[in-house]
Design a protein around this motif. Structure first.
Motif, PDB file in Angstrom:
ATOM      1  N   PRO A   2       0.744  -1.277  -0.060  1.00 42.36           N
ATOM      2  CA  PRO A   2       0.131   0.004  -0.035  1.00 42.36           C
ATOM      3  C   PRO A   2       0.831   1.068   0.096  1.00 42.36           C
ATOM      4  N   ASP A   3       0.250   2.349  -0.445  1.00 42.64           N
ATOM      5  CA  ASP A   3       1.112   3.621  -0.397  1.00 42.64           C
ATOM      6  C   ASP A   3       1.139   4.121   1.137  1.00 42.64           C
ATOM      7  N   ARG A   4       2.285   4.752   1.286  1.00 44.99           N
ATOM      8  CA  ARG A   4       2.388   5.308   2.625  1.00 44.99           C
ATOM      9  C   ARG A   4       2.232   6.601   2.682  1.00 44.99           C
ATOM     10  N   TYR A   5       1.528   7.025   3.823  1.00 45.43           N
ATOM     11  CA  TYR A   5       1.450   8.624   4.160  1.00 45.43           C
ATOM     12  C   TYR A   5       1.563   8.672   5.813  1.00 45.43           C
ATOM     13  N   ALA A   6       1.774   9.916   6.213  1.00 41.95           N
ATOM     14  CA  ALA A   6       2.063  10.221   7.535  1.00 41.95           C
ATOM     15  C   ALA A   6       1.589  11.564   8.061  1.00 41.95           C
ATOM     16  N   VAL A   7       1.582  11.564   9.430  1.00 38.23           N
ATOM     17  CA  VAL A   7       1.403  13.053   9.996  1.00 38.23           C
ATOM     18  C   VAL A   7       2.901  13.369  10.587  1.00 38.23           C
ATOM     19  N   ILE A   8       3.515  14.137  10.252  1.00 37.36           N
ATOM     20  CA  ILE A   8       4.719  14.884  10.934  1.00 37.36           C
ATOM     21  C   ILE A   8       4.728  15.743  11.872  1.00 37.36           C
ATOM     22  N   GLY A   9       5.299  15.710  13.098  1.00 33.07           N
ATOM     23  CA  GLY A   9       5.101  16.816  14.030  1.00 33.07           C
ATOM     24  C   GLY A   9       5.820  16.543  15.410  1.00 33.07           C
ATOM     25  N   ALA A  50      14.054  11.107   4.953  1.00 37.99           N
ATOM     26  CA  ALA A  50      14.226   9.821   4.933  1.00 37.99           C
ATOM     27  C   ALA A  50      12.787   8.903   4.741  1.00 37.99           C
ATOM     28  N   TYR A  51      11.595   9.814   5.120  1.00 39.23           N
ATOM     29  CA  TYR A  51      10.451   9.042   4.806  1.00 39.23           C
ATOM     30  C   TYR A  51      10.079   9.083   3.267  1.00 39.23           C
ATOM     31  N   HIS A  52      10.496  10.307   2.731  1.00 39.13           N
ATOM     32  CA  HIS A  52      10.486  10.199   1.127  1.00 39.13           C
ATOM     33  C   HIS A  52      11.141   9.261   0.405  1.00 39.13           C
ATOM     34  N   ALA A  53      12.538   9.100   0.973  1.00 41.65           N
ATOM     35  CA  ALA A  53      13.356   8.024   0.432  1.00 41.65           C
ATOM     36  C   ALA A  53      12.967   6.659   0.494  1.00 41.65           C
ATOM     37  N   GLY A  54      12.276   6.441   1.683  1.00 41.66           N
ATOM     38  CA  GLY A  54      11.508   5.267   2.073  1.00 41.66           C
ATOM     39  C   GLY A  54      10.457   4.973   1.291  1.00 41.66           C
ATOM     40  N   GLY A  55      10.232   5.584   0.358  1.00 40.63           N
ATOM     41  CA  GLY A  55       8.852   5.485  -0.217  1.00 40.63           C
ATOM     42  C   GLY A  55       7.678   5.956  -0.059  1.00 40.63           C
ATOM     43  N   GLY A  56       7.719   6.950   1.243  1.00 42.73           N
ATOM     44  CA  GLY A  56       6.524   7.586   1.646  1.00 42.73           C
ATOM     45  C   GLY A  56       6.102   8.636   0.430  1.00 42.73           C
ATOM     46  N   ARG A  57       4.512   8.840   0.385  1.00 42.52           N
ATOM     47  CA  ARG A  57       3.907   9.400  -0.816  1.00 42.52           C
ATOM     48  C   ARG A  57       3.551  10.814  -0.457  1.00 42.52           C
ATOM     49  N   GLY A  58       3.373  11.014   1.081  1.00 42.97           N
ATOM     50  CA  GLY A  58       2.968  12.337   1.372  1.00 42.97           C
ATOM     51  C   GLY A  58       3.188  12.477   2.873  1.00 42.97           C
ATOM     52  N   LEU A  59       2.911  13.750   3.059  1.00 47.05           N
ATOM     53  CA  LEU A  59       2.897  14.007   4.729  1.00 47.05           C
ATOM     54  C   LEU A  59       1.943  15.156   5.119  1.00 47.05           C
ATOM     55  N   ASN A  60       1.283  14.895   6.171  1.00 48.74           N
ATOM     56  CA  ASN A  60       0.521  16.010   6.704  1.00 48.74           C
ATOM     57  C   ASN A  60       1.741  16.497   7.832  1.00 48.74           C
ATOM     58  N   VAL A  61       1.429  17.843   7.631  1.00 48.70           N
ATOM     59  CA  VAL A  61       2.575  18.491   8.766  1.00 48.70           C
ATOM     60  C   VAL A  61       1.788  19.368   9.712  1.00 48.70           C
ATOM     61  N   VAL A  86       2.973  25.461   5.407  1.00 46.08           N
ATOM     62  CA  VAL A  86       2.547  23.999   4.458  1.00 46.08           C
ATOM     63  C   VAL A  86       1.936  23.045   5.512  1.00 46.08           C
ATOM     64  N   ASN A  87       0.739  22.619   5.258  1.00 44.65           N
ATOM     65  CA  ASN A  87       0.320  21.341   5.917  1.00 44.65           C
ATOM     66  C   ASN A  87       0.234  20.155   5.332  1.00 44.65           C
ATOM     67  N   THR A  88       0.358  20.119   3.922  1.00 43.65           N
ATOM     68  CA  THR A  88       0.214  18.843   3.058  1.00 43.65           C
ATOM     69  C   THR A  88       1.377  18.903   2.319  1.00 43.65           C
ATOM     70  N   LEU A  89       2.260  17.831   2.390  1.00 37.06           N
ATOM     71  CA  LEU A  89       3.487  17.671   1.225  1.00 37.06           C
ATOM     72  C   LEU A  89       3.078  16.390   0.373  1.00 37.06           C
ATOM     73  N   LYS A  90       3.114  16.723  -0.940  1.00 38.53           N
ATOM     74  CA  LYS A  90       3.023  15.478  -1.653  1.00 38.53           C
ATOM     75  C   LYS A  90       4.310  15.403  -2.482  1.00 38.53           C
ATOM     76  N   PHE A  91       4.932  14.039  -2.474  1.00 36.55           N
ATOM     77  CA  PHE A  91       6.110  13.479  -3.062  1.00 36.55           C
ATOM     78  C   PHE A  91       5.836  12.874  -4.488  1.00 36.55           C
ATOM     79  N   GLU A  92       6.268  13.619  -5.531  1.00 31.94           N
ATOM     80  CA  GLU A  92       5.866  13.368  -6.799  1.00 31.94           C
ATOM     81  C   GLU A  92       7.148  12.849  -7.650  1.00 31.94           C
ATOM     82  N   GLY A  93       7.614  11.611  -7.452  1.00 27.60           N
ATOM     83  CA  GLY A  93       9.172  11.226  -7.849  1.00 27.60           C
ATOM     84  C   GLY A  93       9.955  12.042  -6.887  1.00 27.60           C
ATOM     85  N   ASP A  94      10.823  13.008  -7.768  1.00 28.16           N
ATOM     86  CA  ASP A  94      11.532  13.502  -6.762  1.00 28.16           C
ATOM     87  C   ASP A  94      11.155  15.029  -6.355  1.00 28.16           C
TER      88      ASP A  94
END
Ligand code: ATR
Length: 271
Positions: A2-9, A50-61, A86-94
Motif C-alpha cells: 500500500p502507498d504510505r502517508y504520515a503526519v509529521i510533528g 528519510a520518509y520520502h527516500a523510504g517510499g513515502g508518498r506524502g505527509l501532513n505537517v 504548509v500542512n500537506t506535502l506530496k512527493f511526486e517522484g523527486d
C-alpha cells in the motif's frame, strides 16, 4: 504494497489524523497506510527526507513544522503561498509539492457543515499568528462584506492585513466596541491556555456564528462567552480538522471522501 502517508510533528501521539485517514481510505477503497512520524525538534528536514527516500508518498505537517515545511517544498500551491505555511506535502517522484488545506477546511466546515453564509457576512478574525494567516485567503474568496482582524498586538494585525489585498481591516479588541459581526472566528492560541481574548460585549450580531479553531477541549472560554452573549451557533474546530484532512486526501488520491460519518465518529469518541 500500500502507498504510505504520515503526519509529521512534535508531539504527534495525540494526532487524530491516522484515524481520520484510515476511515477515508476504508470508505473510498484506497489502498494506503497512514502513520505517525515523530520528528526531533531540530530534524524536520532529515526526517521528511528519510520518509520520502523510504517510499513515502506524502505527509501532513503539524506543529511546530508548518513554517519549515513551507521552506522545504520545492513547489508551492497558491494557498500555501498565502498562508506562508504548509500542512500537506506530496512527493511526486523527486519533486516535493507543498499545499495548505487549513483555510479550505475551515471554509468548508463553515459553509457546508454549519450552513454559514460567509459571502456577504461581516467577519471578525481573532489573532494574527500563523493560524489566522492560514485562513485569510479562503475567507476572502467567499467575499464577506467585511473582514476585520483583531489582535492584542495591533502592529501584528496591521502587518498581516497589509500583506493581503482586499480591504482587510486591523483593530485592537477595544476598538470593536459598538460593532457587530455575523461570524467571529477565534484563531488565537488563548483557548489553549484557558484564556478569553478581551472581546467587548455586544460583538455578536443576531444569528451570529462563533467558531473556535481549537477542538477537544470542551467548551472553551471563547465559546462560553459567545453563548452567554447570545451567539446563535457555537462550533469548535473538529469539523475544520476533518475537512482539512479531506482536502489533503483529495490532493494525494484524487478522490473526495464523505466527511460527515467521520466527523460523527470523532464527535462520539470525544463526547
Ligand atoms: P499560531 O501559529 O497558533 O497562530 P502564534 O503565532 O504564537 O500562534 O499566535 C498566537 C496568537 O494568539 C497571537 O495573535 C496572540 O496575540 P498577540 O500577537 O497579541 O500575542 C494571540 N493570543 C494568545 N493568547 C491570547 C490571549 N489570552 N488573548 C488574546 N490573544 C491571544
Amino acid at each position: 504494497m500500500p502507498d504510505r502517508y504520515a503526519v509529521i510533528g512534535n508531539p504527534v501521539a495525540h494526532s487524530k489524523s491516522p484515524q481520520i485517514h484510515a476511515e477515508f481510505a476504508r470508505q473510498t477503497g484506497q489502498d494506503l497506510v497512514y502513520e505517525r512520524l515523530l520528528a526531533p525538534a531540530d530534524a524536520f528536514i532529515a526526517t521528511a527526507n528519510a520518509y520520502h527516500a523510504g517510499g513515502g508518498r506524502g505527509l501532513n505537517v503539524t506543529l511546530p513544522f508548518k513554517g519549515e515545511a513551507y521552506g522545504y517544498a520545492g513547489r508551492l500551491s497558491e494557498s500555501a503561498h498565502a498562508a506562508q505555511a504548509v500542512n500537506t506535502l506530496k512527493f511526486e517522484g523527486d519533486a516535493i509539492v507543498g499545499d495548505n488545506t487549513d483555510g479550505a477546511g475551515l471554509v468548508r466546515d463553515l459553509v457546508r457543515n454549519l450552513g454559514c453564509a460567509v459571502a456577504g457576512a461581516r467577519v471578525l478574525l481573532l489573532g494574527a499568528g500563523g493560524a489566522a494567516r492560514g485562513v485569510i485567503r479562503p475567507l476572502l474568496e467567499q467575499q464577506p462584506t467585511q473582514l476585520v482582524i483583531a489582535n492584542r498586538t495591533l502592529a501584528k494585525a496591521q502587518l498581516l492585513a497589509q500583506s493581503f489585498s482586499g480591504g482587510l481591516e486591523a483593530d485592537t479588541y477595544a476598538a470593536l466596541a459598538g460593532r457587530q459581526f455575523d461570524l467571529v472566528v477565534n484563531a488565537t492560541s488563548a483557548s489553549l491556555a484557558g484564556e478569553l481574548p478581551p472581546l467587548p460585549p455586544g460583538v455578536f450580531a443576531r444569528g451570529a456564528l462563533a467558531y473556535d479553531m481549537m477542538y477537544g477541549m470542551g467548551e472553551t472560554p471563547f465559546l462560553a462567552f459567545a453563548r452567554a452573549e447570545g451567539a446563535a451557533t457555537c462550533a469548535d474546530g473538529l469539523g475544520m480538522l476533518v475537512e482539512q484532512a479531506a482536502e489533503s486526501f483529495f490532493i494525494w488520491r484524487g478522490v473526495r471522501p464523505d466527511t460527515a460519518p467521520v466527523l460523527k465518529l470523532l464527535r462520539h469518541a470525544t463526547a
